[in-house]
Design a protein around this motif. Structure first.
Motif, PDB file in Angstrom:
ATOM      1  N   ARG A 184     -13.796  31.348  32.500  1.00 27.64           N
ATOM      2  CA  ARG A 184     -13.362  32.638  33.038  1.00 27.64           C
ATOM      3  C   ARG A 184     -12.111  32.390  33.882  1.00 27.64           C
ATOM      4  O   ARG A 184     -11.869  31.287  34.350  1.00 27.64           O
ATOM      5  CB  ARG A 184     -14.462  33.322  33.831  1.00 27.64           C
ATOM      6  N   ARG A 185     -11.355  33.464  34.049  1.00 27.69           N
ATOM      7  CA  ARG A 185     -10.180  33.424  34.907  1.00 27.69           C
ATOM      8  C   ARG A 185     -10.592  33.952  36.277  1.00 27.69           C
ATOM      9  O   ARG A 185     -11.255  34.977  36.370  1.00 27.69           O
ATOM     10  CB  ARG A 185      -9.078  34.296  34.327  1.00 27.69           C
ATOM     11  N   GLU A 186     -10.177  33.245  37.320  1.00 27.89           N
ATOM     12  CA  GLU A 186     -10.449  33.686  38.693  1.00 27.89           C
ATOM     13  C   GLU A 186      -9.152  33.670  39.474  1.00 27.89           C
ATOM     14  O   GLU A 186      -8.343  32.759  39.315  1.00 27.89           O
ATOM     15  CB  GLU A 186     -11.453  32.747  39.390  1.00 27.89           C
ATOM     16  N   ARG A 187      -8.991  34.634  40.323  1.00 28.55           N
ATOM     17  CA  ARG A 187      -7.828  34.658  41.222  1.00 28.55           C
ATOM     18  C   ARG A 187      -7.990  33.560  42.268  1.00 28.55           C
ATOM     19  O   ARG A 187      -9.085  33.311  42.767  1.00 28.55           O
ATOM     20  CB  ARG A 187      -7.718  36.001  41.932  1.00 28.55           C
ATOM     21  N   SER A 188      -6.893  32.924  42.594  1.00 28.91           N
ATOM     22  CA  SER A 188      -6.889  31.904  43.640  1.00 28.91           C
ATOM     23  C   SER A 188      -7.184  32.569  44.982  1.00 28.91           C
ATOM     24  O   SER A 188      -6.655  33.639  45.278  1.00 28.91           O
ATOM     25  CB  SER A 188      -5.527  31.218  43.688  1.00 28.91           C
ATOM     26  N   LEU A 189      -8.025  31.945  45.767  1.00 33.95           N
ATOM     27  CA  LEU A 189      -8.330  32.463  47.102  1.00 33.95           C
ATOM     28  C   LEU A 189      -7.154  32.271  48.046  1.00 33.95           C
ATOM     29  O   LEU A 189      -6.946  33.066  48.954  1.00 33.95           O
ATOM     30  CB  LEU A 189      -9.576  31.790  47.659  1.00 33.95           C
ATOM     31  N   SER A 190      -6.365  31.228  47.827  1.00 30.55           N
ATOM     32  CA  SER A 190      -5.242  30.948  48.723  1.00 30.55           C
ATOM     33  C   SER A 190      -3.963  31.674  48.316  1.00 30.55           C
ATOM     34  O   SER A 190      -3.098  31.923  49.138  1.00 30.55           O
ATOM     35  CB  SER A 190      -4.984  29.443  48.786  1.00 30.55           C
ATOM     36  N   ASP A 191      -3.827  32.007  47.021  1.00 31.67           N
ATOM     37  CA  ASP A 191      -2.640  32.711  46.530  1.00 31.67           C
ATOM     38  C   ASP A 191      -3.091  33.695  45.460  1.00 31.67           C
ATOM     39  O   ASP A 191      -3.291  33.316  44.304  1.00 31.67           O
ATOM     40  CB  ASP A 191      -1.634  31.706  45.965  1.00 31.67           C
ATOM     41  N   ARG A 192      -3.257  34.944  45.819  1.00 31.52           N
ATOM     42  CA  ARG A 192      -3.812  35.954  44.920  1.00 31.52           C
ATOM     43  C   ARG A 192      -2.943  36.179  43.674  1.00 31.52           C
ATOM     44  O   ARG A 192      -3.406  36.789  42.712  1.00 31.52           O
ATOM     45  CB  ARG A 192      -4.007  37.279  45.670  1.00 31.52           C
ATOM     46  N   ARG A 193      -1.710  35.683  43.664  1.00 32.58           N
ATOM     47  CA  ARG A 193      -0.860  35.809  42.475  1.00 32.58           C
ATOM     48  C   ARG A 193      -1.241  34.793  41.416  1.00 32.58           C
ATOM     49  O   ARG A 193      -0.911  34.943  40.254  1.00 32.58           O
ATOM     50  CB  ARG A 193       0.618  35.603  42.841  1.00 32.58           C
ATOM     51  N   SER A 194      -1.932  33.757  41.821  1.00 27.90           N
ATOM     52  CA  SER A 194      -2.263  32.638  40.937  1.00 27.90           C
ATOM     53  C   SER A 194      -3.685  32.760  40.394  1.00 27.90           C
ATOM     54  O   SER A 194      -4.572  33.275  41.066  1.00 27.90           O
ATOM     55  CB  SER A 194      -2.121  31.336  41.727  1.00 27.90           C
ATOM     56  N   GLN A 195      -3.859  32.285  39.179  1.00 26.01           N
ATOM     57  CA  GLN A 195      -5.187  32.258  38.557  1.00 26.01           C
ATOM     58  C   GLN A 195      -5.645  30.823  38.388  1.00 26.01           C
ATOM     59  O   GLN A 195      -4.838  29.901  38.266  1.00 26.01           O
ATOM     60  CB  GLN A 195      -5.148  32.884  37.163  1.00 26.01           C
ATOM     61  N   HIS A 196      -6.947  30.671  38.343  1.00 25.78           N
ATOM     62  CA  HIS A 196      -7.560  29.395  37.984  1.00 25.78           C
ATOM     63  C   HIS A 196      -8.459  29.631  36.780  1.00 25.78           C
ATOM     64  O   HIS A 196      -9.054  30.704  36.648  1.00 25.78           O
ATOM     65  CB  HIS A 196      -8.400  28.832  39.136  1.00 25.78           C
ATOM     66  N   ILE A 197      -8.549  28.626  35.938  1.00 24.51           N
ATOM     67  CA  ILE A 197      -9.465  28.663  34.810  1.00 24.51           C
ATOM     68  C   ILE A 197     -10.690  27.869  35.240  1.00 24.51           C
ATOM     69  O   ILE A 197     -10.578  26.721  35.681  1.00 24.51           O
ATOM     70  CB  ILE A 197      -8.832  28.048  33.536  1.00 24.51           C
ATOM     71  N   VAL A 198     -11.863  28.486  35.115  1.00 21.90           N
ATOM     72  CA  VAL A 198     -13.103  27.919  35.630  1.00 21.90           C
ATOM     73  C   VAL A 198     -14.148  27.908  34.518  1.00 21.90           C
ATOM     74  O   VAL A 198     -14.235  28.850  33.727  1.00 21.90           O
ATOM     75  CB  VAL A 198     -13.621  28.780  36.813  1.00 21.90           C
ATOM     76  N   LEU A 199     -14.954  26.855  34.475  1.00 23.31           N
ATOM     77  CA  LEU A 199     -16.067  26.807  33.534  1.00 23.31           C
ATOM     78  C   LEU A 199     -17.144  27.811  33.945  1.00 23.31           C
ATOM     79  O   LEU A 199     -17.468  27.935  35.126  1.00 23.31           O
ATOM     80  CB  LEU A 199     -16.710  25.414  33.521  1.00 23.31           C
ATOM     81  N   THR A 200     -17.706  28.490  32.968  1.00 29.76           N
ATOM     82  CA  THR A 200     -18.893  29.295  33.217  1.00 29.76           C
ATOM     83  C   THR A 200     -20.096  28.354  33.151  1.00 29.76           C
ATOM     84  O   THR A 200     -19.958  27.163  32.819  1.00 29.76           O
ATOM     85  CB  THR A 200     -19.062  30.384  32.143  1.00 29.76           C
ATOM     86  N   GLU A 201     -21.265  28.871  33.416  1.00 35.48           N
ATOM     87  CA  GLU A 201     -22.466  28.038  33.298  1.00 35.48           C
ATOM     88  C   GLU A 201     -22.626  27.541  31.865  1.00 35.48           C
ATOM     89  O   GLU A 201     -22.916  26.360  31.630  1.00 35.48           O
ATOM     90  CB  GLU A 201     -23.691  28.840  33.733  1.00 35.48           C
ATOM     91  N   ALA A 202     -22.408  28.443  30.894  1.00 34.95           N
ATOM     92  CA  ALA A 202     -22.504  28.045  29.485  1.00 34.95           C
ATOM     93  C   ALA A 202     -21.421  27.016  29.141  1.00 34.95           C
ATOM     94  O   ALA A 202     -21.672  26.069  28.391  1.00 34.95           O
ATOM     95  CB  ALA A 202     -22.370  29.269  28.584  1.00 34.95           C
TER      96      ALA A 202
END
Length: 173
Positions: A114-132
């Protein structure tokens, strides 16, 4: 710059003595100059690598090589960071931004990332593993040692380490 690189390549005449000593390939053909062409040997090795990947990982886990690689990068870098930026993933996987977007979109559709917004820079996204995605990454990683043993059975440990080191040199820009 590219012209300079081409001018520094050995000529066919330079390779002719080595080519004359080239061993016939499995089909009995002389490789000629191809025996000295790194790309030719990399391509032949890649065919064997891809075949083993499909048997051990691609088929059983329904993953393409690049999907597997992205999941493994996210798994390896999961702690302490909350994910990786698309820019870093693209650079590591040698993918353009549009190709990375398509790859991530496919994995999002499969609920693996999933894509998540960076907590430190809301303009930036992070790609994160889901549980699956985490489960699939861990299971597919567990299949890798069997694949690697089969692939590298012809090499000693020293040869394997040397091959990896040399391939890193070839791949680094």
């Amino acid at each position: 710059m590219a012209l300079d690189a081409l001018q520094n390549l050995p000529s066919a005449a330079d390779l002719a003595p080595a080519a004359a000593l080239a061993q016939p390939a499995g089909g009995g053909l002389s490789l000629g100059v191809l025996d000295q062409v790194l790309g030719f040997h990399l391509a032949r090795a890649a065919v064997e690598t891809y075949t083993l990947f499909e048997r051990h990982v691609g088929g059983p886990f329904q993953l393409r090589k690049v999907e597997y690689s992205l999941l493994q990068l996210l798994l390896a870098n999961a702690a302490p960071s909350p994910g990786l930026t698309p820019k870093l993933l693209g650079r590591t996987l040698a993918l353009t931004a549009p190709n990375l977007t398509l790859l991530v979109d496919r994995l999002v559709q499969r609920d693996l990332v999933r894509r998540e917004r960076s907590l430190s820079d809301r303009r930036s996204q992070h790609i994160v593993l889901t549980e699956a995605g985490h489960s699939l990454a861990a299971l597919s990683a567990a299949a890798a040692p069997t694949m690697e043993r089969e692939l590298l059975a012809r090499l000693s440990l020293a040869e394997r380490l040397m091959l990896i080191e040399l391939l890193r040199k070839v791949a680094d820009r």
